[in-house]
Design a protein around this motif. Sequence first.
Motif, short mmCIF file in Angstrom:
data_model
loop_
_atom_site.label_atom_id
_atom_site.label_comp_id
_atom_site.label_asym_id
_atom_site.label_seq_id
_atom_site.Cartn_x
_atom_site.Cartn_y
_atom_site.Cartn_z
N CYS A 189 30.97 -12.42 -25.04
CA CYS A 189 32.42 -12.22 -25.07
C CYS A 189 33.07 -12.77 -23.80
O CYS A 189 34.15 -13.40 -23.86
N THR A 190 32.42 -12.54 -22.66
CA THR A 190 32.93 -13.11 -21.42
C THR A 190 32.85 -14.63 -21.44
O THR A 190 33.80 -15.32 -21.03
N ALA A 191 31.72 -15.16 -21.93
CA ALA A 191 31.57 -16.62 -21.99
C ALA A 191 32.67 -17.24 -22.86
O ALA A 191 33.26 -18.27 -22.49
N ALA A 192 32.95 -16.62 -24.00
CA ALA A 192 33.99 -17.15 -24.88
C ALA A 192 35.36 -17.04 -24.23
O ALA A 192 36.21 -17.95 -24.35
N THR A 193 35.61 -15.95 -23.51
CA THR A 193 36.89 -15.77 -22.84
C THR A 193 37.10 -16.84 -21.78
O THR A 193 38.18 -17.46 -21.70
N LEU A 194 36.09 -17.07 -20.94
CA LEU A 194 36.22 -18.09 -19.90
C LEU A 194 36.45 -19.46 -20.52
O LEU A 194 37.28 -20.25 -20.02
N TYR A 195 35.73 -19.76 -21.58
CA TYR A 195 35.92 -21.04 -22.26
C TYR A 195 37.35 -21.18 -22.75
O TYR A 195 38.01 -22.20 -22.54
N ASN A 196 37.87 -20.15 -23.41
CA ASN A 196 39.21 -20.23 -23.98
C ASN A 196 40.30 -20.27 -22.92
O ASN A 196 41.31 -20.95 -23.08
N VAL A 197 40.10 -19.53 -21.82
CA VAL A 197 41.09 -19.59 -20.75
C VAL A 197 41.18 -21.00 -20.19
O VAL A 197 42.27 -21.57 -20.02
N ARG A 198 40.01 -21.59 -19.92
CA ARG A 198 40.00 -22.95 -19.36
C ARG A 198 40.48 -23.99 -20.36
O ARG A 198 41.13 -24.97 -19.99
N GLN A 199 40.18 -23.77 -21.63
CA GLN A 199 40.50 -24.76 -22.66
C GLN A 199 41.94 -24.68 -23.13
O GLN A 199 42.57 -25.70 -23.43
N CYS A 200 42.49 -23.46 -23.20
CA CYS A 200 43.76 -23.27 -23.91
C CYS A 200 44.90 -22.70 -23.06
O CYS A 200 46.07 -22.93 -23.39
N PHE A 201 44.59 -21.95 -22.01
CA PHE A 201 45.65 -21.19 -21.35
C PHE A 201 45.85 -21.51 -19.88
O PHE A 201 46.98 -21.49 -19.39
N GLY A 202 44.78 -21.76 -19.13
CA GLY A 202 44.95 -21.95 -17.70
C GLY A 202 43.68 -22.30 -16.99
O GLY A 202 43.00 -23.26 -17.34
N PHE A 203 43.31 -21.45 -16.02
CA PHE A 203 42.24 -21.78 -15.10
C PHE A 203 41.42 -20.53 -14.77
O PHE A 203 41.88 -19.41 -14.96
N THR A 204 40.23 -20.76 -14.25
CA THR A 204 39.42 -19.67 -13.72
C THR A 204 38.98 -20.04 -12.31
O THR A 204 38.79 -21.22 -11.98
#
Length: 239
Positions: A212-227
């Motif tokens: 779930c964390t891996a998917a969240t990090l992927y989606n944040v970087r891909q769709c919303f912003g940065f990590t």
Amino acid sequence: MSRDAVDLRRPVLEPRPVEVAALPQQLTLDLSRTAVVAVDLQNDFCHPDGWLASIGVDVSGAAGPIGALAATLPALRAAGVPVVWVTWGNRPDRANLPPGVRHVYDPDGASTGIGDPLPGGSHVLELGSWSAGLVDELVPEPADLQVAKYRMSGFPDTPLDSVLRNLRVDTLLFAGVNTDQCVLATLTDAANLGYDVVLVEDLCGTTSPDFCTAATLYNVRQCFGFTTTSAELLAGLHP
């Protein structure tokens, strides 16, 4: 302000750019337009005597980022970055919660759900209670702001957007729990409202499985912003 005149000018904020290593690319942040949004770091989610632990959830993942956040906030505050604590705190009568929300947290109608009493006498996620309070390790400073929320996201039906706009910030650094639930929901709404969003990985935690964390990090970087990480933030503050 006087009896005859009101000055509506806002203070002019001097840009304070810093370089921060991040994914998918390095960032330049303006500290004068940046705030920390810390989500749901409260007893019911993180404490061994809180709600989640009482229903059998291993809360170690939620408690994980507490120490790192406590260590990081002093430097951010010293750099003039506001801290906004967003915590789940419902009305005692639960009058603003629709049936669908209440069902999610008590699916069989016979479990311990929002507003129900816990063994220690507190009520689950109730505003003003120990349950909704921040964990002891995180002590707000007088200049910090606190916003109560009633959903996964901190934006619907709350003053969070107004608070942030009055701070005149447009970049948000996200910390808190759960990474894949309330943090992500609040971050997503922030991005959709036009804020620039940065999830600080080690300042977030979750009780969910690792994927779930891996998917969240992927989606944040891909769709919303940065990590980024707290180490990279601190390195940017003190190059």
